[in-house]
Design a protein around this motif. Structure first.
Motif, PDB file in Angstrom:
ATOM      1  N   THR A 266      -6.616   4.691  -0.127  1.00  0.00           N
ATOM      2  CA  THR A 266      -6.263   3.711  -0.550  1.00  0.00           C
ATOM      3  C   THR A 266      -5.063   3.856  -1.944  1.00  0.00           C
ATOM      4  OG1 THR A 266      -7.951   4.598  -1.962  1.00  0.00           O
ATOM      5  CG2 THR A 266      -8.363   3.508  -0.249  1.00  0.00           C
TER       6      THR A 266
ATOM      7  N   GLU B 144       0.748  -1.470   0.047  1.00  0.00           N
ATOM      8  CA  GLU B 144      -0.256   0.182  -0.473  1.00  0.00           C
ATOM      9  C   GLU B 144       0.869   1.484  -0.201  1.00  0.00           C
ATOM     10  OE1 GLU B 144      -2.921   0.154   2.931  1.00  0.00           O
ATOM     11  OE2 GLU B 144      -3.413  -2.356   2.086  1.00  0.00           O
TER      12      GLU B 144
ATOM     13  N   GLU C  80     -10.114   7.809   7.986  1.00  0.00           N
ATOM     14  CA  GLU C  80      -8.902   6.684   7.507  1.00  0.00           C
ATOM     15  C   GLU C  80      -8.297   7.034   5.894  1.00  0.00           C
ATOM     16  OE1 GLU C  80     -12.394   6.259   4.208  1.00  0.00           O
ATOM     17  OE2 GLU C  80     -13.749   6.201   5.325  1.00  0.00           O
TER      18      GLU C  80
ATOM     19  N   LYS D  92     -10.636  10.684  -0.969  1.00  0.00           N
ATOM     20  CA  LYS D  92     -11.678   9.690  -1.699  1.00  0.00           C
ATOM     21  C   LYS D  92     -11.302   9.443  -2.879  1.00  0.00           C
ATOM     22  CE  LYS D  92     -13.402   9.952   3.090  1.00  0.00           C
ATOM     23  NZ  LYS D  92     -14.044   9.137   3.808  1.00  0.00           N
TER      24      LYS D  92
END
Length: 1850
Positions: free
Chosen positions: A1792, A95, A1789, A1754
């Motif tokens: 990603t 990641e 969060e 996001k």
């Protein structure tokens, strides 16, 4: 903490998985002890039941909180176990693309199979000097730690790089070498790194080969030792090799290759210089074709061979030696192709003489063909008696051939390594070294042979050393923190090592079996079974009798015994070696002549290394065999391994474990199975296990408090001791005391406790979040409800309104119809009614008229009859009355005459008696007696006061004598301190002199400022006059040009305005009259008070509640003013501006006029008072000669003098109050406009006057009380002397309330006193003298009253006349104004305008005249002040002269330099002359020994001006040698000073400013017209006449650039240690940043009170210091701007580079802190006016990085926003920040991977540089703009403290 608490619902765990090794799951319900299974939900939402072994009760591993996932250090994880480690590495690798991770002291490096931009020079500089925990994990961080510890601890270091083949060991070692070469400073001289890197192609060619796991696998181990000198610069290197895999030369497994050099040589065999090698393709040779494929995809063997040849050349290997090396390598290939034929008997074999390959082998090595042919198939057996030659079987011949090939290659390998070491050797003495060990990791294959056994044996030894080192570090940490030490049970692999190397161990039995003539691998395996079957580390396979299993620390490995003996013997027959020794080629012969069967490795360093440290297990090892061993391969390897361990134990080790993520070599692809296998093998999990056995989690008290303060109760936060708070919290939260320990600076936790605390913290936050969400949602619903309700009400309101409007419209229409009907009907009825009414009225009128006329006639007749009767009756009554009155009068006259006669007769009789006279004198006698008693009382009181005065006088005389005696005694006691007093007086005089200087300067400045202001005001007035004239002309022109109608309208408007102005003027005039009357009344009151005071004979104290001091009054007062005060007030009005003054100027001028009149009256009163005092003095002298009333007169005079002083002080106070009133009026005028502020001003004036009148009334009452007290005192004195108590002591004078003249009052008083003295004998008051005494008393009283009356009448007449005159004057003025106004109204409109303009002009003219008069008075005052200033200056000069005279006795030669700043000579030409021999002294005093602090307060850049004046004189006398010498000496002196003070910012800035100023002077006065545009005529006279110093200007420009660069270097050196701490770590916004758990590598700056912590205020203070120094020293503003632009770029680069290399600071809170810090820096730039420097633009990358940390990450829209915003950041920097981004809590969060890929896709079109970090060493080019000076050379003064007396002013 119970198991049920840990394994509750929603808890995440790890369960085994056959594919992914470990898989995450979540508990769906709470676990209770005793249950046999867990209910789990996997990540794919599938439900699974996980069985639990009841006996072992082994529950699944708990998963760490998400906040801990992705940590830099694995030991920071709360739960330390295999799945947590594996998952953390996977997340970081996949990641975040982070290939490095710490695991305690180990750096885990995962091979990315992709080139990453993290190894450039900028990254090296970023890690240089940093602590290991401060930056993200990196091989450079490990190298820096080793380098720093070597320099700090004076101890050798080692970096142990291990791992599987293909894991990246060689690359990691190469980068560590590059780092040492860069920071060690060898790149400029020895080029050690280039030589070591040049050896890499050679070592890879001869030592690397393709395997099934790696295309370039190193098949040997190497230990590179880098030597450093005392300054820690690289001076040399040495390489040791271990266990070359010689078997690969003769055998390769499937899909593997031999060493690269064979294939490279075959690829280049077609070259002309290699024709004699007789090489073809690699497939044609047996030794290179056994593995199948001979090529590697993407590898060009021919090209690599060319690189190998170039490397040989670079290392100094001659061409002949290279050819010889290649011949030897080719001969090995030919040897492998020699065909050996077996004979029929099977015990012998032969080689064909025509074998081509054998022929080539012999030719290439230069040996005899026949001998080699014979001895390849035969061997010699030597016994005690004879020697036999025996033939060998085919297998023996093949083994002998292979052994010979391996031996030749091994000898060649050793020779090449030896020559590489010679190239890297240095003759300098080595002080210390850092070793880099690149060795194979633990290996296990399907078939494991002797090589794998040796490799795993070496890894067992390294693991033992690693475990001992880790255990020792843990122990040291516990002891340092004073934690109770408990023995940690760690895995000790000494039994396994004993199994291999101890007596009768595996190696010992192998060597024994090799000595047996018929020894076989099976026999050796059987011996192993028999000897070690009981060992726990040795096992026998079930299905094999030739294999054995060794239980290593990493895994069980099954070894096949086939080939062990042969590989261990490595048998090479002596006959073959002897043939090679006899080679005709020297290199071949040398290879085997020098072979002494020594170990390739050499001993470790001697003097440079530290003392040897041997770390052993707690279990004593078994003793090795004492039997003499033959040097087999195993024995050699064991010996070299022991030497290596001794070297490592004598150094401080650092560990790098390389991990191979997958076998397919895919970039950033992670195979969990392979990763776990390597983690177990490399010891990472063992490190985790050792850490988990103790207290793996460690928190500093400060960090723990910041992280878990949410769990602290409010009452506990009141405690200031954070340690106590932490103790209290932990004792409450964790009940088991064994789960944590309190150290000296840290808190130690058992495994899992931090996760438990994180769970509690998350629960707390979750509860708070739910509460916040509940409240917010409730609020949102309420808002929504209120909105709906409001909307509903609005709709209802509008609907109801619509309905109501419809109803109202209907009602309105209905009502309108009704009204219309009503009106129509009413009109008809009204018309009918009016007709009938008019008819009735007419009839009534006629009828009533008839009746009235009848009644009138009747009344008229009756009235006439009544009048006749009235007159008749009246005449009859008057006639009767007259008769009666006449009769009464006759009777009264007769009666009164009779009575008068009787009274006359009685009076005549009474007048003749004496009693009448007595009654007349009764009242007079009483009055005389009363007066006599009053006089007696006054005499008695007078005597009493006289006695008191005498007592006071005597007491005063006694006190004076006493004080005289004390003064004499004091003088005697302090007579010896005269010298000290003189010194003190001298000091005081000096201070007074200094103060005089400053006051004189202040007076001069004030005078200049005042004069300038007056000039400006006069100019403004003249301009206003001119403007008024212009306006007049414009008005005239407008009047003539306008039409008559418009002019008439304007005239009407102007008339109205003039009327309005007249009304305002009238109101102002009335207010002025009112003010005049009040001022006049004030004046009268003051005069009355003065008269009363003069009448008072003596001093009497006022009552305590009535004070006569002005300072006790609470009322403001207005009195007359002096001219100077009025001028000050008018000056203030002028300063404000006439156009802004709201108060009418005429009112102010009239006030000024009245003030002057009052001032004149005050002066007259003062003159009269002085005359009266003189007269009083003369009278007092006369009276003193006549009587003894001296004390009374003295008291009178003292009282009058005191009262006069009080009146003067009161008068002065009144003047000040009047000035304050004027100032208040002027200030009020400025605040309001001219049309509305006049009433406010007059109201303020009236209030002030009203308060003044009230104060005057108070004063008047005080005076009356004083006078009453004096009179009552006199009466009491007279009453005291009287003996008759019945006489009234009080008397009342009719005119006592009136003011009398002082002389008359005193005369009357003395007359009464004399009368009293004459009549003290009461015998004088007999009946005969009673009338005389009464007459004298009445006479004195009458005279006193008469004097009072006359005085008051005179004053009243004067006042009446004055008031009449004033009233007449005011009437005349009013008449004039009314007459003017009437005339104005009679004039035509044009004439009215003209007349109004003339009146305004005349008014302004009068005002201008008054102002000019005021200016003249101010100038007069100015001349007066100048005179006073001259007098003061004369005094100062006299004082200076006296001081100089006192010092001249000590230093006569410095008499002219006593003053700091000398007066400028009138004829000074701006040139300084000096003698040639004084040049060195000039440079020394002005350059080399000059300190910037000594020139504080002088002209900036004074040395530059002095040097130019010296240069100018040399130019003036045309002495070129002198100019050259002076400039050269100056430049050299500046360089010398800067070299000496190379770290002094102030000194460097000082000489930068002076050098630039000297450069500017040389340009400004060069004579070049381009530089003389801003010069004055005087400055043009100072230009150089004879020399052109253009070349020296260039030299000075270059010197300025050097000084500037040194200045920047010093400033950067000061700021750089502060930047990271201040910008990234310090909490500028308290409580914003969070703290995450940290592992073994604690950040050095995380300590609370660390010495390295800085805040942003410290950086700003430092830059303030820089700015102040440069500004005060006169550095050009343009250069200052460039300095701060450079410094801000450095701040930006250092901060951004650290941000890109630190995961712990890439968070939202850091972005907020950064933006705040940057805003503070921008604010500082604006506050210093430096925002134009471009410094903010240099911070743009950091600003965008801070914004990137705070932006939402996001959606694709967020990605577009980031791409459009971050234009100053490169693609790599953006991606790096996103990869590093770390949430600080579980509510945030992560970024990603898909979002990062989206960013990369959108940024593909950018052509960004590949460099990740900014160049912090980059420096902007500096510009020195021409900045001429406004000073002239003749205005420069040289202070005396520079000691430049030898310079003469020309």
């Amino acid at each position: 903490m119970s198991v049920s608490e840990l394994y509750s619902q929603y808890t995440r765990v790890w369960i085994p998985d056959p594919d992914e090794v470990w898989r995450s799951a979540e508990l769906t319900k709470d676990y209770k002890e005793g249950e046999k299974s867990l209910q789990l939900r996997l990540e794919d939402e599938t439900i699974r039941e996980y069985p639990i072994d009841v006996q072992s009760n082994q529950l699944p591993f708990l998963r760490n909180p998400d906040i801990l996932v992705g940590e830099n250090d694995l030991t920071a994880l709360s739960y330390l176990h295999e799945p947590a480690v594996l998952h953390n590495l996977k997340v970081r690798f996949l990641e975040s693309n982070h290939i490095y991770t710490y695991c305690g002291i180990v750096l885990v490096a995962i091979n990315p199979y992709e080139q990453l931009p993290i190894y450039g020079q900028d990254v090296i500089y970023a890690y240089s000097g940093q602590n290991m925990g401060d930056m993200d994990p990196h091989i450079f961080a490990v190298a820096e730690e080793a380098y720093k510890q070597m320099a700090r601890d004076e101890k050798n270091q080692s970096i142990i790089v291990s791992g599987e083949s293909g894991a990246g060991k060689t690359v990691s070692a190469k980068y560590a070498m590059r780092y040492f070469a860069t920071v060690g400073g060898s790149a400029s001289d020895t080029n050690i790194e280039e030589k070591v890197l040049a050896s890499s192609p050679i070592m890879e060619a001869i030592g690397n080969a393709k395997t099934t796991r790696n295309d370039n696998s190193s098949r040997f181990g190497k230990y590179i030792q880098i030597g450093f000198d005392k300054r820690y610069h690289i001076i040399g290197a040495n390489m040791r090799t271990y266990l070359l895999e010689k078997s690969r030369v003769v055998f390769q497994a499937d899909d593997e290759r031999n060493y690269h050099i064979f294939y490279q040589l075959c690829a280049a065999g077609s070259l002309p210089e290699f024709k004699e090698l007789a090489l073809t393709c690699a497939e044609d040779f047996f030794y290179t074709s056994q593995g199948g494929g001979t090529c590697i995809e993407g590898v060009d063997d021919a090209q690599d061979f060319e690189k190998t040849r170039q490397a040989f050349t670079l290392l100094g290997v001659r061409e002949s030696h290279q050819i010889s090396i290649f011949k030897i390598i080719a001969s090995i290939l030919h040897l492998g192709n020699v065909e050996i034929q077996a004979e029929r008997d099977g015990d012998s074999c032969s080689i064909s003489p025509q074998d081509e390959h054998l022929t080539n082998f012999c030719q290439l090595l230069g040996v005899e063909h026949s001998q080699m042919e014979h001895w390849l198939c035969h061997r010699k057996l030597v016994t005690t008696s004879e020697t036999y030659v025996k033939s060998m079987s085919l297998q023996q011949v093949l083994n002998a051939r292979n052994a010979l090939a391996k031996h030749i290659y091994a000898q060649l390998f050793g020779w090449i390594v030896e020559h590489i070491n010679k190239a890297l050797h240095t003759p300098l003495k080595q002080h210390s070294f850092i070793g880099v060990l690149d060795i194979y990791g633990f290996e296990t294959f399907e078939v494991n042979s002797f090589e794998q056994f040796c490799i795993n044996y070496a890894n067992e030894k390294l693991q033992q050393q690693f475990n001992s080192h880790v255990f020792k570090l843990e122990q040291e940490e516990y002891m340092k923190e004073q934690i109770p030490w408990t023995l940690i049970d760690f895995y000790d692999n000494q039994p396994c090592i004993d199994l291999i190397e101890a007596k009768l161990g595996i190696l010992d039995l192998l060597d024994e079996e090799c000595k047996v003539p018929k020894g076989t691998d099976q026999n050796w395996a059987q011996k192993l079974y028999d000897r070690h079957s009981g060992s726990q580390h040795f096992q026998k396979p079930r299905m094999s009798n030739t294999a054995f299993i060794v239980v290593h620390f990493a895994d069980k490995v099954e070894y096949l015994s086939d080939g062990f003996l042969e590989k261990n013997r490595d048998t090479v027959y002596e006959e073959q070696i002897n043939i090679l020794k006899a080679s005709k080629f020297p290199l071949v012969a040398d290879l085997f002549h020098d072979d002494k069967d020594s170990v390739p490795a050499t001993a470790t360093s001697g003097k440079g290394s530290s003392s040897k440290i041997n770390i052993r297990s707690a279990r004593p090892p078994l003793k090795a065999s004492n039997k003499e061993h033959k040097k087999t391969v195993g024995h050699q390897f064991r010996t070299s391994l022991h030497l290596l361990m001794e070297t490592l134990n004598a150094t401080t080790p650092h560990y790098v474990r390389c991990i191979k993520p997958n076998d397919e070599k895919l970039p950033f692809h992670f195979d969990p199975k392979r990763a776990v296998q390597q983690l177990r093998a490399c010891g990472v999990l063992e490190t985790i296990r050792i850490s988990a056995a103790g207290y793996p989690s460690r928190w500093a008290y400060h960090d723990f408090f910041n992280r878990y303060r949410v769990l602290v109760k409010k009452k506990e936060l009141a405690n200031t001791d954070k340690k106590a708070i932490c103790r209290s919290v932990l004792e409450n939260l964790i009940k088991d005391p064994d789960k944590f320990q309190f150290g000296r600076t840290k808190i130690f936790f058992r495994a899992g406790q931090v996760a438990y605390l994180e769970k509690l913290r998350a629960d707390k936050f979750r509860a708070a979040t739910i509460m916040i969400q509940k409240t917010v949602r409730g609020w949102l619903q309420k808002v929504k409800y209120r909105r709906l309700k409001a909307a509903t009400l609005t709709l209802q309101r509008y609907c109801r309104g619509h309905l109501a409007r419809r109803l109202a419209e209907h009602l309105r229409r209905t009502r309108a119809a009704v009204v219309l009907q009503k009106q129509c009907r009413m009109r008809r009825a009204r018309l009918a009614y009016q007709r009938a009414r008019r008819a009735a009225v007419v009839i009534q009128a006629f009828t009533r008229g008839m009746f009235v006329r009848r009644i009138y006639q009747q009344v008229l007749m009756e009235h006439k009859a009544t009048i006749l009767q009235k007159h008749v009756r009246g005449w009859m009554a008057r006639r009767h009355f007259q008769r009666l009155r006449g009769a009464a009068i006759v009777i009264q006259c007769a009666f009164r005459m009779l009575k008068a006669k009787q009274e006359l007769k009685a009076l005549k009789i009474e007048a003749r008696s004496a009693e009448h006279l007595k009654r007349l004198n009764v009242g007079m006698e009483n009055k005389v007696v009363q007066l006599q008693r009053k006089i007696d009382d006054q005499n008695k009181e007078f005597k009493t006061l006289s006695e008191q005065l005498m007592a006071v006088t005597s007491t005063h005389a006694v006190e004076v004598e006493k004080l005289k005696k004390e003064l004499a005694h004091y003088q005697q006691d302090h007579g010896g301190d005269s010298s000290l007093r003189l010194q003190e007086e001298v000091e005081s005089l000096r201070a007074e002199l200094h103060r005089a200087h400053s006051e004189r300067k202040i007076l001069e400045d004030a005078h200049t400022k005042e004069k300038d202001e007056l000039k400006k005001q006069v100019a403004v007035l003249e301009q206003e006059n001119a403007l008024l004239k212009d306006e007049k002309e414009q008005l005239n022109n407008q009047i003539l040009c306008q039409a008559k109608d418009e002019f008439a309208q304007n005239s009407v408007k102007e008339n109205l305005e003039m009327k309005k102005e007249l009304e305002e003027e009238r109101s102002r005039y009335q207010n002025l009259v009112k003010e005049y009357s009040r001022l006049e009344q004030r004046y009268d009151n003051l005069r009355d008070e003065l008269t009363i005071i003069k009448q008072t004979p003596g001093h009497r104290r006022n009552p305590s509640n009535q004070s006569s001091l002005e300072s006790d009054s609470n009322y403001p007062s207005i009195s007359t003013s002096e001219v100077g005060d009025a001028e000050d007030a008018l000056q203030q009005v002028e300063d404000i501006g006439l156009e802004k003054a709201a108060m009418d100027m005429t009112v102010f001028l009239k006030l000024q006029k009245r003030v002057r009149e009052l001032e004149q009256e005050r002066k007259k009163l003062q003159v009269q008072l002085e005359k009266r005092e003189q007269q009083d003095g003369r009278k007092v002298q006369v009276e003193q000669a006549k009587n003894d009333l001296d004390s009374d007169q003295d008291a009178d005079l003292a009282y009058n003098s005191l009262k006069r002083q009080e009146l003067e002080s009161e008068n002065k106070k009144l003047k000040n109050d009047l000035n304050e009133l004027r100032k208040a009026v002027a200030e009020q005028a400025t605040q309001n406009n001219s049309t509305h502020s006049s009433p406010d001003s007059y109201s303020l004036l009236l209030n002030q006057l009203k308060l003044a009148n009230e104060e005057l009334e108070v004063r008047k009452e005080e005076v009356l009380i004083l006078r009453t007290q004096i009179v009552s005192a006199d009466q009491r004195r007279l009453a005291g002397r009287s003996t008759e108590p019945n006489i009234n002591a009080r008397t009342s004078w009719p005119n006592s309330e009136k003011h009398v003249d002082q002389e008359d009052a005193i005369e009357a008083y003395h007359g009464v006193c004399q009368t009293n003295s004459k009549t003290e004998d009461w015998g004088y008051l007999n009946e005969d003298g009673e009338l005389g005494l009464a007459y004298q008393g009445l006479k004195q009283v009458a005279r006193l009253l008469e004097a009072q009356l006359q005085a008051q009448s005179r004053e009243h007449e004067e006042e009446v006349e004055g008031l009449k005159a004033q009233v007449e004057a005011l009437k005349e003025e009013l008449d004039k104004q009314q007459h003017t106004f009437c005339q104005t109204l009679l004039l035509s409109p044009e004439a009215q305008v003209e007349f109004g303009v003339q009146q305004e002009i005349s008014r302004l003219t009068n005002e201008n005249l008054d102002l000019k008069e005021l200016v003249e008075k101010l100038e007069k005052n100015e001349r007066k002040l100048k005179k006073q200033l001259k007098i003061y200056m004369k005094k100062v000069q006299d004082l200076e002269a006296a001081q100089a005279l006192a010092q001249s006795e000590r230093r006569r030669h410095e008499l002219n330099r006593q003053v700091t700043v000398q007066r400028k000579e009138k004829d000074f030409q701006g040139m300084l002359e000096y003698h040639k021999e004084d040049e060195a002294l000039l440079i020394r005093n002005l350059v080399t020994e000059l300190k910037p602090q000594t020139l504080a307060g002088t002209v900036p850049c004074l040395p530059a001006y002095v040097l130019y004046m010296c240069i100018r004189h040399a130019d003036y006398v045309n002495d070129d040698l002198k100019v050259h010498s002076l400039l050269t000496s100056t430049i050299n002196g500046i360089k010398k000073v800067l070299k000496k003070h190379n770290e002094d910012f102030e000194m460097t800035s000082f000489w930068l400013s002076n050098t630039c100023r000297l450069l500017h002077c040389l340009k400004q006065y060069s004579g070049d017209e381009g530089f003389m545009t801003q010069n004055t005529a005087k400055q043009n006279e100072h230009c150089l006449k004879n020399f052109d110093l253009t070349e020296y200007r260039q030299v000075l420009s270059d010197l300025s650039i050097q000084i500037y660069q040194q200045l920047i270097k010093i400033a950067e050196g000061v700021l750089q240690p502060m930047i990271v701490s201040a910008m990234l770590e310090n909490e500028s916004i308290q409580g914003l940043s969070g703290v995450k758990p940290t592992g073994y590598r604690k950040r050095s700056s995380s300590m609370v009170d660390g010495d390295n912590s800085y805040c942003l205020e410290a950086v700003i203070r430092q830059m303030n210091s820089f700015h102040t120094v440069m500004r005060d020293q006169g550095l050009d503003p343009e250069i200052i701007l460039q300095v701060f632009k450079q410094l801000f770029y450095m701040i930006n680069a250092v901060t951004l580079n650290n941000l890109l290399l630190r995961k712990d600071v890439c968070s939202w809170s850091t972005g907020m802190q950064l933006r705040y810090n940057i805003s503070q820096l921008e604010e500082w730039l604006r506050g210093r006016n430096l925002h134009q420097s471009g410094a903010v633009q240099t911070m743009e990358p950091l600003i965008q990085a801070a914004q990137l940390l705070q932006l939402k990450k996001k959606t694709p829209e967020d990605a577009e926003a980031i791409c459009s915003l971050c234009t100053s950041l490169s693609t790599q920097q953006i991606v790096k920040i996103l990869n590093l981004y770390t949430p600080l809590n579980e509510f945030e969060e992560r970024v990603t991977v898909a979002f990062i890929r989206t960013i990369q896709a959108q940024l593909q079109e950018r052509n960004d540089p590949q460099q990740l970090l900014l160049d912090s060493k980059h420096m902007f080019p500096v510009l020195f703009p021409f900045n001429p000076s406004s000073l002239t050379m003749d205005s420069i003064h040289i202070p005396a403290y520079l000691n430049l007396e030898f310079l003469n002013e020309v």
